[in-house]
Design an enzyme around this catalytic site. Sequence first.
Site, PDB file in Angstrom:
ATOM      1  N   GLY A  48      79.291  23.834  72.721  1.00  0.00           N
ATOM      2  CA  GLY A  48      78.818  25.001  73.113  1.00  0.00           C
ATOM      3  C   GLY A  48      79.691  25.877  74.263  1.00  0.00           C
ATOM      4  N   GLU A 102      80.172  24.066  81.103  1.00  0.00           N
ATOM      5  CA  GLU A 102      78.883  23.837  80.120  1.00  0.00           C
ATOM      6  C   GLU A 102      78.435  25.119  79.863  1.00  0.00           C
ATOM      7  OE1 GLU A 102      77.600  22.054  78.241  1.00  0.00           O
ATOM      8  OE2 GLU A 102      75.914  20.719  78.785  1.00  0.00           O
ATOM      9  N   ASP A 103      77.619  25.120  78.521  1.00  0.00           N
ATOM     10  CA  ASP A 103      77.279  26.332  78.056  1.00  0.00           C
ATOM     11  C   ASP A 103      75.749  26.419  78.751  1.00  0.00           C
ATOM     12  OD1 ASP A 103      75.665  24.303  76.906  1.00  0.00           O
ATOM     13  OD2 ASP A 103      76.091  24.985  74.829  1.00  0.00           O
ATOM     14  N   ASP A 106      69.199  23.414  80.607  1.00  0.00           N
ATOM     15  CA  ASP A 106      67.803  23.665  80.348  1.00  0.00           C
ATOM     16  C   ASP A 106      67.036  22.864  81.303  1.00  0.00           C
ATOM     17  OD1 ASP A 106      66.287  24.708  77.738  1.00  0.00           O
ATOM     18  OD2 ASP A 106      65.301  22.887  78.583  1.00  0.00           O
ATOM     19  N   GLY A 108      68.137  20.069  82.548  1.00  0.00           N
ATOM     20  CA  GLY A 108      69.368  19.305  83.388  1.00  0.00           C
ATOM     21  C   GLY A 108      69.566  17.993  82.954  1.00  0.00           C
ATOM     22  N   THR A 110      71.027  16.393  80.576  1.00  0.00           N
ATOM     23  CA  THR A 110      72.327  16.286  79.846  1.00  0.00           C
ATOM     24  C   THR A 110      73.151  16.315  81.073  1.00  0.00           C
ATOM     25  OG1 THR A 110      71.502  17.428  77.803  1.00  0.00           O
ATOM     26  CG2 THR A 110      74.091  17.261  78.327  1.00  0.00           C
ATOM     27  N   LYS A 134      68.383  27.952  82.811  1.00  0.00           N
ATOM     28  CA  LYS A 134      66.870  28.164  83.034  1.00  0.00           C
ATOM     29  C   LYS A 134      66.164  27.617  84.046  1.00  0.00           C
ATOM     30  CE  LYS A 134      67.001  28.457  77.872  1.00  0.00           C
ATOM     31  NZ  LYS A 134      66.629  27.571  76.691  1.00  0.00           N
ATOM     32  N   PHE A 157      64.564  30.544  74.050  1.00  0.00           N
ATOM     33  CA  PHE A 157      65.473  30.117  72.988  1.00  0.00           C
ATOM     34  C   PHE A 157      66.595  31.062  72.624  1.00  0.00           C
ATOM     35  CE2 PHE A 157      67.986  28.373  69.519  1.00  0.00           C
ATOM     36  CZ  PHE A 157      68.349  27.018  70.163  1.00  0.00           C
ATOM     37  N   ASP A 164      74.011  27.686  69.768  1.00  0.00           N
ATOM     38  CA  ASP A 164      73.738  27.519  68.416  1.00  0.00           C
ATOM     39  C   ASP A 164      72.195  27.359  68.138  1.00  0.00           C
ATOM     40  OD1 ASP A 164      74.102  24.831  69.154  1.00  0.00           O
ATOM     41  OD2 ASP A 164      73.294  24.293  67.309  1.00  0.00           O
ATOM     42  N   ARG A 170      76.990  30.415  66.772  1.00  0.00           N
ATOM     43  CA  ARG A 170      77.893  30.291  68.059  1.00  0.00           C
ATOM     44  C   ARG A 170      78.882  31.286  68.045  1.00  0.00           C
ATOM     45  NH1 ARG A 170      77.238  24.922  69.917  1.00  0.00           N
ATOM     46  NH2 ARG A 170      76.711  23.492  68.401  1.00  0.00           N
TER      47      ARG A 170
HETATM   48  P1  IMP Z   1      69.391  20.144  78.981  1.00  0.00           P
HETATM   49  O1  IMP Z   1      69.699  18.375  78.785  1.00  0.00           O
HETATM   50  O2  IMP Z   1      67.663  20.129  78.520  1.00  0.00           O
HETATM   51  O3  IMP Z   1      69.771  20.509  80.039  1.00  0.00           O
HETATM   52  O4  IMP Z   1      69.958  20.588  77.762  1.00  0.00           O
HETATM   53  C1  IMP Z   1      71.239  21.077  77.672  1.00  0.00           C
HETATM   54  C2  IMP Z   1      71.510  21.209  76.063  1.00  0.00           C
HETATM   55  O5  IMP Z   1      70.549  21.857  75.224  1.00  0.00           O
HETATM   56  C3  IMP Z   1      72.589  22.254  76.045  1.00  0.00           C
HETATM   57  O6  IMP Z   1      73.990  21.727  76.320  1.00  0.00           O
HETATM   58  C4  IMP Z   1      72.444  23.001  74.637  1.00  0.00           C
HETATM   59  O7  IMP Z   1      73.090  22.201  73.749  1.00  0.00           O
HETATM   60  C5  IMP Z   1      70.859  22.620  74.277  1.00  0.00           C
HETATM   61  N1  IMP Z   1      70.270  23.819  74.806  1.00  0.00           N
HETATM   62  C6  IMP Z   1      69.347  24.169  75.730  1.00  0.00           C
HETATM   63  N2  IMP Z   1      68.626  25.438  75.820  1.00  0.00           N
HETATM   64  C7  IMP Z   1      69.380  25.897  74.723  1.00  0.00           C
HETATM   65  C8  IMP Z   1      69.124  27.273  74.118  1.00  0.00           C
HETATM   66  O8  IMP Z   1      68.512  28.257  74.416  1.00  0.00           O
HETATM   67  N3  IMP Z   1      69.715  27.776  72.876  1.00  0.00           N
HETATM   68  C9  IMP Z   1      70.757  26.653  72.521  1.00  0.00           C
HETATM   69  N4  IMP Z   1      71.046  25.528  72.823  1.00  0.00           N
HETATM   70  C10 IMP Z   1      70.083  25.169  73.988  1.00  0.00           C
HETATM   71 MG    MG Z   2      75.561  21.431  75.230  1.00  0.00          MG
END
Ligand code: IMP
Ligand code: MG
Length: 181
Positions: A48, A102-103, A106, A108, A110, A134, A157, A164, A170
């Site tokens: 990403g 990081e991209d 969401d 957090g 990850t 977010k 989203f 993606d 992407r």
């Molecule tokens: P987290 O672990 O919930 O913070 O999720 C992070 C990962 O979810 C990011 O690295 C993205 O790969 C994916 N992600 C979260 N929100 C979106 C979105 O709105 N569009 C696309 N990918 C997303």
């Molecule tokens: Mg990602």
Amino acid sequence: MRTIQIKDKVFHLCLSEKAIIDEVKRVAADINRDYEGKQPLFLCILNGSFMFASDLLKEITIPCQVSFVKFASYQGTASTGVIREVMGLNESIKGRDVIVVEDIIDTGFTMQRSLEILGTHEPASLKICSLLCKPSKLKVDLGDSLRYVALNIPDDFIVGYGLDYDGYGRNYRDIYCIIDK
Ligand code: IMP
Ligand code: MG
């Protein structure tokens, strides 16, 4: 293009390339100032972050190294998505000032897990630079590690600029928000 369709979903333009890059430049200036006299290692998370990393690093003027890594998650039948290891970490990060690129953040989870794994390699410092966050969805406190965020966005989203939907989208230079959830 104001509206795009990917598979069954329709998205509308919500952040132009210009608006994104203005914020990327602001973040790059902050990093150039904060890391003056240091030689950070940027660890860009695939897939990403590739477009963000490219635009960000063009604005970095301090000596630095750049590497791309991927987090592998073990996925059983009930896909947990829990990250197990970091792939492609060829150089030692021990004693380095590491900036994770990081991209999007969401929930957090990850990034929290990524920080845990990278922390075991004993970097001198470990900070996150995320294109997007977010805040209303954050479930964990990333504390002082979440140092750089280009743009805070609502809980929608999005695709484009590296992000993606099911592997597609992407390549768009702008960011699009989903219309029908
Ligand atoms: P987290 O672990 O919930 O913070 O999720 C992070 C990962 O979810 C990011 O690295 C993205 O790969 C994916 N992600 C979260 N929100 C979106 C979105 O709105 N569009 C696309 N990918 C997303
Ligand atoms: Mg990602």
